[in-house]
Write an enzyme that holds these catalytic residues in place. Structure first.
Site, PDB file in Angstrom:
ATOM      1  N   GLU A 463       1.984  13.389   6.742  1.00  0.00           N
ATOM      2  CA  GLU A 463       2.869  13.112   8.031  1.00  0.00           C
ATOM      3  C   GLU A 463       3.730  13.977   8.447  1.00  0.00           C
ATOM      4  OE1 GLU A 463       1.830  11.050   5.737  1.00  0.00           O
ATOM      5  OE2 GLU A 463       0.691   9.401   6.960  1.00  0.00           O
ATOM      6  N   HIS A 532       3.852  -1.489   4.095  1.00  0.00           N
ATOM      7  CA  HIS A 532       2.987  -1.198   5.096  1.00  0.00           C
ATOM      8  C   HIS A 532       3.231  -2.215   6.279  1.00  0.00           C
ATOM      9  CE1 HIS A 532       0.580   1.032   2.382  1.00  0.00           C
ATOM     10  NE2 HIS A 532      -0.115   1.439   3.350  1.00  0.00           N
TER      11      HIS A 532
END
Ligand SMILES: Cc1ncc(C[n+]2csc(CCOP(=O)(O)OP(=O)(O)O)c2C)c(N)n1
Length: 739
Positions: A463, A532
């Site tokens: 990322e 998540h």
């Protein structure tokens, strides 16, 4: 245990036969091939940097500089050799220790080699370049970025200096983004990232190189190995002698070069550039060099006990400021009087910069020139674009369109992304799996990947790397759309997102636009658990520099996305799995309309209570409001904030609603510690105290990580029942207050 303090590395190549590694030297044939003007210029540049740096460390000047001075004395040859190998159009990025890199690149642009080197003494452009660099380091408004950036955040795109950054390795993924734009445009230029030996163990270093290799970008990763990260020896920090052996792991060439020899450095950079621009991808260079002083300031490292005087003397014996002029004299290119004249010219340029930036006060103490001290009243300018990119744009709401059709948010998303790729050839999408699965993990790239497969890029799971890619590409003027699959993963890219993207425009005093769009998604409520299910809106809102939009209908998605893409500031488009499936009308023949950033919507008008909500809470609150209207006769006004960063919150809309209803309930799915509610509530209290019948109330999830257990997840996340209950309590409370 090895006593690392005893390690003395004065040999510039300790390695054996590693794959991919080449030792680069400057031999007599290479010397013969150099133009005399260039060689002489190289010496001048070495002198200029050395004297500039030494001047900064003089007591009366050092005192004026607000902040640390990371001196580059000892490392000049790295910068000069590199500048000699690159063109003005090649880009460099650097670190906290960047004066030498910046100056060499800038001087190569503003005072390039010429037949008569001494004529540079009269070059006003060159004087200006040195003055502006000193002014920037002193934090003065005559600096390159008006004193905002200072020593560690230097920027001048005209000379290819596209920004130095103070976070170790922070510039590495960024450089990949710059290189991406160069490759995309077929310019034949490279992006070169300088960083120290201390950078080779940190994530962004690795992610940035991976990204460059995956896309075969023309990036040069230049490790300036001066043997120490502050006081820690490179062997202690890495267990390696030669850092360039890491190149093998990325399947890229690694060059090792004597960083005390400008010509050897020049040769290495030339080879690296030739390799990179031929489409072969990045190259790593390791230059062995030495900083003569400690991490910052003018004391030698030995004074702090982590290295010996003997080691310092051994490196000083190879000082390019001695070896370079001697070689020029030996080859008959200069006489001693020329050497002296060049030395004097450098010293005059530095003295001129000091004279320009400073003056004597009444006690004969040197101080910054008062008229160059930045105006404190403009300390908050340049955080955002001034909005000129929206001039002439006609914003639209539903009432403009008569012909509509119903689609889901996910479809609107896919269509508008593809539309941008159609209308702007420099728009691209990067993220995990975005080119696979028939449109990425959630279908957002379904149309784009069909129509423009070359510009939908699967990224490695990195990322920080691909956000940095987007950052560099955006600063280069491209329109990247970066997808972060689950918003929790934004934390992996926190350095890029918050230390760099968010600060970039402000830190460089508005000299850059950052038209970067990051899309991400909150998945709370799907049993994904603590790692998540996060909602990072509150996190992004902590950092000025990020716009945040949160569309909740297909119509709003298109309009807000278009504004996000047009914006010259970075925008987070926050999505939610519950919202993706919402269906609603969109125009049949217009995918280009914009909805202004900073405008809330009122999807339901009412008179009894104002509910302020965003993202998944909006459809839920609307449903509950309808139920309560028919069951209890409560008339609720629902405000969908749509824009969520502090500067874009639409308080005009909120406050006029408060005027009508006199009471507010803020409903968020975020846990309390991460919610926007306290800020919004405080603002309402401060601005509409006398219109409130009771204090603003807030509903949010519990402040614990989200559990997987279905029943526990339901307890932790704000539920419809709790929202109903909260509304009823709020309304009853006013009823009891007023009776
Ligand atoms: C991520 C991060 N951690 C720590 C620091 C503090 N810091 C600034 S410079 C420095 C040493 C860096 O060493 P190196 O990369 O070898 O560069 P050099 O200072 O030798 O030029 C450290 C630890 C920082 N700026 N960024």
């Amino acid at each position: 245990m090895t006593n690392h303090n005893q390690v003395s590395n004065t040999d510039f190549f300790t390695g054996n036969d590693y794959p991919n590694i080449t030792k680069i030297q400057s031999d007599s044939a290479y010397w013969e091939n150099q133009g005399a003007d260039q060689l002489v210029w190289g010496y001048f540049c070495l002198e200029l940097i050395r004297q500039f740096e030494q001047k900064l460390l003089e007591r009366d000047i050092e005192r004026i500089v607000h902040g640390p001075i990371h001196s580059s004395v000892g490392q000049e040859a790295v910068a000069v050799g590199t500048a000699m190998a690159l063109s003005s159009e090649d880009k460099i990025t650097s670190t906290h220790r960047a004066h030498h890199h910046f100056l060499a690149k800038a001087v190569a642009h503003y005072g390039p080699p010429s037949k008569d080197i001494l004529s540079l003494a009269d070059s006003e452009i060159l004087k200006e370049c040195v003055r502006r660099t000193m002014a920037e380091i002193m934090g003065l408004n005559a600096g390159w970025v008006a004193g905002r950036g200072g020593s560690m955040h230097l920027f001048d795109d005209a000379s290819g200096n596209i920004g130095t950054q103070a976070i170790v390795a922070g510039n590495v993924p960024y450089a990949s983004g710059i290189a991406f734009a160069e490759k995309f445009r077929g310019t034949g230029n490279v992006a070169l990232a300088f960083f120290g030996d201390g950078a080779v163990s940190i994530g962004p270093y690795h992610e940035g190189i991976c990204i460059s290799k995956v896309y075969q970008l023309p990036t040069i990763f230049f490790i300036e190995n001066n043997l120490y990260g502050v006081s820690t020896n490179v062997r202690e920090a890495t267990s390696l002698g030669d850092l360039a052996i890491r190149a093998a792991g990325y399947n890229i060439p690694g060059l090792i070069v004597d960083g005390m020899n400008p010509l050897a450095v020049k040769r290495a950079v030339e080879l690296a550039k030739a390799h990179a621009v031929a489409g072969n991808g990045p190259v790593m260079i390791e230059a062995k060099t030495y900083r003569y002083f400690h991490q910052s300031g003018g004391m030698p490292g030995s004074a702090f006990g982590y290295r010996t005087k003997k080691e310092e003397e051994a490196w000083a014996a190879r000082d390019p400021l001695n070896t370079a002029p001697r070689a020029l004299v030996r080859h008959g290119l200069l006489g001693q009087h020329d050497v002296d004249a060049i030395h004097k010219m450098a010293s005059d340029l530095v003295a001129d910069a000091v004279e320009f930036c400073t003056e004597m006060d009444e006690n004969e103490k040197r101080q910054a020139r008062p008229d160059l001290v930045p105006d404190p009243s403009i300390a908050s300018t340049c955080l955002w674009s001034d909005g000129y990119e929206f001039e002439g744009i006609s914003f639209r709401d539903h009432s403009h369109f008569t012909e509509t059709r119903n689609v889901k948010v996910v479809t609107a998303k896919s269509k508008v992304i593809a539309r941008w790729m159609e209308t702007d050839p420099e728009t691209f999408v990067a993220g995990e799996d975005v080119a696979n699965l028939k449109g990425g993990p959630y279908g957002a790239t379904r149309d784009a990947v069909k129509q423009f497969p070359d510009r939908v890029l699967n990224a490695p799971i990195a990322e920080g790397g691909f956000v940095g890619l987007g950052h560099g590409a955006a600063v280069s003027g491209m329109r990247p759309i970066i997808e972060i699959m689950f918003c929790d993963f934004a934390l992996i890219a926190a350095d890029e997102l918050f230390n760099q993207v968010a600060t970039c425009r402000y830190m460089y005093n508005g000299r850059v636009d950052v038209p970067l769009v990051v899309r991400s998604r909150c998945s709370a409520g799907r049993g994904y658990g603590a790692q998540h299910s996060g909602d990072t809106v509150g996190l992004f809102a902590l950092f000025p520099g990020w716009r945040i939009v949160a569309p909740t209908t297909p119509f709003d998605y298109i309009g807000l996305f278009n504004s996000a893409m047009r914006s010259l500031d970075p925008v987070l488009v926050m999505e939610h799995h519950e919202v993706d499936l919402i269906e609603g009308p969109v125009p049949v023949d217009d995918l280009d309309y914009c909805i202004p950033l900073g405008s809330a919507a009122i999807p339901r008008s009412g008179t009894d209570l104002t509910i302020v909500a965003y993202l998944s809470m909006v459809p839920r609150v609307l449903r509950i409001a309808e139920e309560l209207a028919s069951e209890e006769g409560i008339d609720i006004e629902v405000i969908d904030l749509r824009s969520l960063d502090h500067d874009s919150l639409d308080f005009d809309t909120v406050l006029s609603s408060v005027k009508k209803t006199g009471q507010v309930l803020i409903v968020e799915q975020a846990m309390e510690t991460q919610s926007l509610g306290p800020f919004i509530a405080t603002q309402i209290h401060e601005r509409a105290q006398d219109q409130l019948k009771q204090p603003v109330r807030r509903l949010h999830s519990l402040s614990v990580p989200i559990p997987v257990s279905l029943v526990q997840e339901r307890t932790v996340l704000i539920s419809d029942e709790k929202i109903r209950e909260g509304i009823l309590q709020t309304v009853k409370r006013t009823a009891s207050i007023s009776t």
